[in-house]
Design an enzyme around this catalytic site. Sequence first.
Site, PDB file in Angstrom:
ATOM      1  N   ARG A 155      -9.452   0.653   8.450  1.00 34.40           N
ATOM      2  CA  ARG A 155      -9.037  -0.700   8.843  1.00 34.40           C
ATOM      3  C   ARG A 155     -10.085  -1.415   9.676  1.00 34.40           C
ATOM      4  NH1 ARG A 155      -3.131   0.479   8.312  1.00 34.40           N
ATOM      5  NH2 ARG A 155      -1.990  -1.474   8.491  1.00 34.40           N
TER       6      ARG A 155
ATOM      7  N   ARG B 165      11.852  -0.407  12.217  1.00 36.13           N
ATOM      8  CA  ARG B 165      10.483  -0.378  12.757  1.00 36.13           C
ATOM      9  C   ARG B 165      10.294  -1.483  13.786  1.00 36.13           C
ATOM     10  NH1 ARG B 165       5.926   0.609   8.188  1.00 36.13           N
ATOM     11  NH2 ARG B 165       4.771  -0.676   9.657  1.00 36.13           N
TER      12      ARG B 165
ATOM     13  N   ARG C 184      12.068  -5.942   5.143  1.00 33.49           N
ATOM     14  CA  ARG C 184      12.052  -4.513   5.454  1.00 33.49           C
ATOM     15  C   ARG C 184      12.602  -4.271   6.865  1.00 33.49           C
ATOM     16  NH1 ARG C 184       6.468  -1.285   5.262  1.00 33.49           N
ATOM     17  NH2 ARG C 184       6.118  -2.397   7.200  1.00 33.49           N
TER      18      ARG C 184
ATOM     19  N   LYS D  26       0.834  -1.209   0.000  1.00 34.45           N
ATOM     20  CA  LYS D  26       0.000   0.000   0.000  1.00 34.45           C
ATOM     21  C   LYS D  26       0.872   1.263   0.000  1.00 34.45           C
ATOM     22  CE  LYS D  26      -2.095  -1.111   3.849  1.00 34.45           C
ATOM     23  NZ  LYS D  26      -1.473  -2.401   4.218  1.00 34.45           N
TER      24      LYS D  26
ATOM     25  N   ARG E 199       0.118  -8.910  13.362  1.00 38.29           N
ATOM     26  CA  ARG E 199      -0.497  -7.889  12.511  1.00 38.29           C
ATOM     27  C   ARG E 199      -1.371  -8.541  11.444  1.00 38.29           C
ATOM     28  NH1 ARG E 199       4.591  -4.635  10.558  1.00 38.29           N
ATOM     29  NH2 ARG E 199       3.097  -3.598   9.200  1.00 38.29           N
TER      30      ARG E 199
HETATM   31  P1  B4P Z   1       4.679  -1.495   2.150  1.00 38.11           P
HETATM   32  O1  B4P Z   1       4.181  -0.874   0.892  1.00 38.11           O
HETATM   33  O2  B4P Z   1       5.544  -0.602   2.989  1.00 38.11           O
HETATM   34  O3  B4P Z   1       3.564  -2.125   3.093  1.00 38.11           O
HETATM   35  P2  B4P Z   1       2.083  -1.602   3.523  1.00 38.11           P
HETATM   36  O4  B4P Z   1       1.063  -2.353   2.749  1.00 38.11           O
HETATM   37  O5  B4P Z   1       2.039  -0.102   3.412  1.00 38.11           O
HETATM   38  O6  B4P Z   1       1.927  -2.084   5.026  1.00 38.11           O
HETATM   39  P3  B4P Z   1       2.397  -1.534   6.474  1.00 38.11           P
HETATM   40  O7  B4P Z   1       2.511  -2.686   7.336  1.00 38.11           O
HETATM   41  O8  B4P Z   1       3.633  -0.710   6.327  1.00 38.11           O
HETATM   42  O9  B4P Z   1       1.169  -0.728   7.055  1.00 38.11           O
HETATM   43  P4  B4P Z   1       0.958   0.597   7.948  1.00 38.11           P
HETATM   44  O10 B4P Z   1       2.157   1.447   7.999  1.00 38.11           O
HETATM   45  O11 B4P Z   1      -0.281   1.198   7.367  1.00 38.11           O
HETATM   46  O12 B4P Z   1       5.495  -2.787   1.707  1.00 38.11           O
HETATM   47  C1  B4P Z   1       6.182  -3.586   2.635  1.00 38.11           C
HETATM   48  C2  B4P Z   1       7.515  -4.080   2.078  1.00 38.11           C
HETATM   49  O13 B4P Z   1       7.313  -4.835   0.882  1.00 38.11           O
HETATM   50  C3  B4P Z   1       8.475  -2.960   1.689  1.00 38.11           C
HETATM   51  O14 B4P Z   1       9.761  -3.317   2.100  1.00 38.11           O
HETATM   52  C4  B4P Z   1       8.384  -2.878   0.177  1.00 38.11           C
HETATM   53  O15 B4P Z   1       9.580  -2.427  -0.419  1.00 38.11           O
HETATM   54  C5  B4P Z   1       8.080  -4.317  -0.191  1.00 38.11           C
HETATM   55  N1  B4P Z   1       7.264  -4.438  -1.394  1.00 38.11           N
HETATM   56  C6  B4P Z   1       6.158  -3.721  -1.691  1.00 38.11           C
HETATM   57  N2  B4P Z   1       5.648  -4.102  -2.893  1.00 38.11           N
HETATM   58  C7  B4P Z   1       6.462  -5.120  -3.349  1.00 38.11           C
HETATM   59  C8  B4P Z   1       6.469  -5.951  -4.518  1.00 38.11           C
HETATM   60  N3  B4P Z   1       5.520  -5.801  -5.482  1.00 38.11           N
HETATM   61  N4  B4P Z   1       7.413  -6.887  -4.632  1.00 38.11           N
HETATM   62  C9  B4P Z   1       8.369  -7.043  -3.688  1.00 38.11           C
HETATM   63  N5  B4P Z   1       8.433  -6.284  -2.558  1.00 38.11           N
HETATM   64  C10 B4P Z   1       7.490  -5.337  -2.386  1.00 38.11           C
HETATM   65  O16 B4P Z   1       0.578   0.097   9.450  1.00 38.11           O
HETATM   66  C11 B4P Z   1       1.470  -0.064  10.536  1.00 38.11           C
HETATM   67  C12 B4P Z   1       0.728  -0.130  11.906  1.00 38.11           C
HETATM   68  O17 B4P Z   1       0.114   1.166  12.220  1.00 38.11           O
HETATM   69  C13 B4P Z   1      -0.445  -1.108  12.018  1.00 38.11           C
HETATM   70  O18 B4P Z   1      -0.025  -2.424  12.354  1.00 38.11           O
HETATM   71  C14 B4P Z   1      -1.316  -0.460  13.148  1.00 38.11           C
HETATM   72  O19 B4P Z   1      -0.828  -0.756  14.445  1.00 38.11           O
HETATM   73  C15 B4P Z   1      -1.154   1.028  12.920  1.00 38.11           C
HETATM   74  N6  B4P Z   1      -2.242   1.593  12.076  1.00 38.11           N
HETATM   75  C16 B4P Z   1      -2.072   2.149  10.835  1.00 38.11           C
HETATM   76  N7  B4P Z   1      -3.260   2.562  10.330  1.00 38.11           N
HETATM   77  C17 B4P Z   1      -4.206   2.252  11.253  1.00 38.11           C
HETATM   78  C18 B4P Z   1      -5.635   2.410  11.286  1.00 38.11           C
HETATM   79  N8  B4P Z   1      -6.314   2.939  10.250  1.00 38.11           N
HETATM   80  N9  B4P Z   1      -6.318   1.971  12.377  1.00 38.11           N
HETATM   81  C19 B4P Z   1      -5.655   1.440  13.420  1.00 38.11           C
HETATM   82  N10 B4P Z   1      -4.308   1.234  13.456  1.00 38.11           N
HETATM   83  C20 B4P Z   1      -3.574   1.641  12.374  1.00 38.11           C
END
Ligand code: B4P
Length: 194
Positions: free
Chosen positions: A89, A134, A128, A14, A145
């Site tokens: 979420r 983190r 990551r 995302k 998670r």
């Molecule tokens: P990201 O792109 O960073 O992952 P994400 O889906 O954004 O998830 P994230 O867990 O970071 O969620 P958030 O910060 O919202 O990709 C992850 C990794 O994969 C990276 O290293 C990237 O390079 C790699 N990657 C991506 N695409 C790829 C591909 N196609 N191929 C290979 N590698 C790839 O949440 C964090 C915490 O914040 C939650 O657990 C919760 O506690 C809290 N939180 C956030 N929003 C909330 C809400 N609305 N309500 C309640 N709690 C919340």
Amino acid sequence: MFNLVLFGPPGSGKGTQSANILQTYNLIHISTGDLLRDEVARQTPLGIEARKFMDQGLLVPDEVVIGMISSKIDENPEARGFIFDGFPRTRAQAEALDKLLEFKNTSITLVLSLEVTEEELIKRLVGRGQTSGRSDDTEEVIVKRIKEYRSKTEPVAGYYKNHGKLEGIAGNHAIEETFKMLCKHINKYILPAE
Ligand code: B4P
């Protein structure tokens, strides 16, 4: 106004895809994960409270997150549209978002859901974690998670499906390829900004 929800489990890409989309279409990015991490880094009262949940792989309480979103929308009255990344979420967050947008005479246009296998999610997030610093990118917390996602967040997809707004995207491909698939859907509503 074009309002996009980027939906999917932790590590589905995302944050990665939001960065590409907002540049191409000139949208405002609202990532609740980034907003919360910023509060944690600045050690604000909200951040200190949020950290207790984040470190355990749990969702932060709805009222905290909804308040943050509301002010971020208000800060950008001239926006072409918003990308909501990692929000909503829970069903309560989805309903609150609909109300906030209705109040501003707009609504969610499209929800793109990134689908990635659990094995791949863990691999990406552990990877990551080796550089991100983190505290929630350890294997133990990642598993929690994903569990939290399955029980509280995944049902939100049904909410948007019932409203006819949900599209599934295979998120297990390379970053660039996934981006092209997302664009195909977005282009039905808006074109890339000049
Ligand atoms: P990201 O792109 O960073 O992952 P994400 O889906 O954004 O998830 P994230 O867990 O970071 O969620 P958030 O910060 O919202 O990709 C992850 C990794 O994969 C990276 O290293 C990237 O390079 C790699 N990657 C991506 N695409 C790829 C591909 N196609 N191929 C290979 N590698 C790839 O949440 C964090 C915490 O914040 C939650 O657990 C919760 O506690 C809290 N939180 C956030 N929003 C909330 C809400 N609305 N309500 C309640 N709690 C919340």
